[in-house]
Design an enzyme around this catalytic site. Structure first.
Site, mmCIF file in Angstrom:
data_model
loop_
_atom_site.group_PDB
_atom_site.id
_atom_site.type_symbol
_atom_site.label_atom_id
_atom_site.label_comp_id
_atom_site.label_asym_id
_atom_site.label_seq_id
_atom_site.Cartn_x
_atom_site.Cartn_y
_atom_site.Cartn_z
ATOM 1 N N HIS A 18 0.846 -1.210 0.000
ATOM 2 C CA HIS A 18 0.000 0.000 0.000
ATOM 3 C C HIS A 18 0.878 1.256 0.000
ATOM 4 C CE1 HIS A 18 -3.163 -2.659 2.149
ATOM 5 N NE2 HIS A 18 -3.550 -2.491 0.910
ATOM 6 N N LYS A 42 -16.692 -8.800 9.516
ATOM 7 C CA LYS A 42 -16.560 -9.495 10.798
ATOM 8 C C LYS A 42 -15.126 -9.947 11.057
ATOM 9 C CE LYS A 42 -20.970 -11.734 11.508
ATOM 10 N NZ LYS A 42 -21.540 -13.022 11.150
ATOM 11 N N ARG A 91 -1.750 -6.615 -8.498
ATOM 12 C CA ARG A 91 -0.548 -7.384 -8.163
ATOM 13 C C ARG A 91 -0.302 -8.516 -9.140
ATOM 14 N NH1 ARG A 91 -2.664 -8.484 -2.309
ATOM 15 N NH2 ARG A 91 -4.406 -8.779 -3.723
ATOM 16 N N SER A 129 -3.191 -7.976 2.657
ATOM 17 C CA SER A 129 -3.535 -7.709 4.059
ATOM 18 C C SER A 129 -4.042 -8.979 4.723
ATOM 19 C CB SER A 129 -4.615 -6.629 4.140
ATOM 20 O OG SER A 129 -4.087 -5.397 3.752
#
Ligand code: PNS
Length: 169
Positions: A18, A42, A91, A129
């Site tokens: 990022h 969640k 990516r 991530s």
């Protein structure tokens, strides 16, 4: 033209990939607004406030970079911020179909806003991530994958989570 770009995402957590894209975007635009989506899933590890705070810390020495949070449609937020461009990272081929769909959908919603795809440095191509969250939760080393303030914060956060975890008997 080409003055403000929005770089949207979940950033849970922000990674070196990022940061690399923020730096690249800043070379193309006078101002880059890094926009954290407020809709938390969640499975998220960090709250929106934590992500915003960490992104601000990681970009504090980069002039022309602002960090904000948004909800609702991305193109509406881009209009509010007077941005004509959305930056997304690509990516690998696996990202392409998803990103292509979002970009075309956003173009339908707002034909005047252009999506630009940027490639990160090769060493960040494997980074996501989701995988960083997994490494963090399993106590693995993070320094190679995330900026230093994020590595320190995540290690503390995982320690805190482990302390408060009470297995069911
Ligand atoms: O980092 P992510 O999770 O891949 O980012 C996805 C994001 C934030 C770019 C996307 O979910 C988004 O733009 N959400 C806002 C709602 C919206 O505009 N939806 C229509 C396009 S998908």
């Amino acid at each position: 033209m080409n003055s403000i770009a929005i770089y949207p995402g979940s950033f849970d957590p922000p990674t070196n990939g990022h940061l690399d894209l923020i730096i690249r975007s800043r070379k193309l635009f006078k101002k880059v607004v890094v926009a954290v989506l407020r809709n938390t899933s969640k499975n998220s590890l960090l709250s929106i406030d934590e992500r915003v705070k960490l992104l601000r810390e990681c970009t504090k020495d980069l002039p022309g970079v602002e960090v904000d949070a948004f909800d609702g449609l991305l193109v509406d937020y881009a209009r509010v911020r007077k941005s004509s461009h959305i930056i997304r990272g690509i990516r690998a081929l696996t990202d392409f179909e998803y990103e292509f769909q979002i970009a075309l959908l956003n173009r339908r919603l707002a034909p005047d806003i252009e999506t630009i795809f940027l490639m990160p440095r090769e060493e960040h191509v494997f980074l996501s991530s989701r995988h960083v969250r997994e490494v963090a939760l399993l106590g693995g080393p993070l320094e190679e994958f995330v900026p230093p303030p994020v590595a320190v914060y995540l290690a503390g956060k995982v320690r805190e989570l482990n302390r408060s975890y009470k297995p069911e008997s």
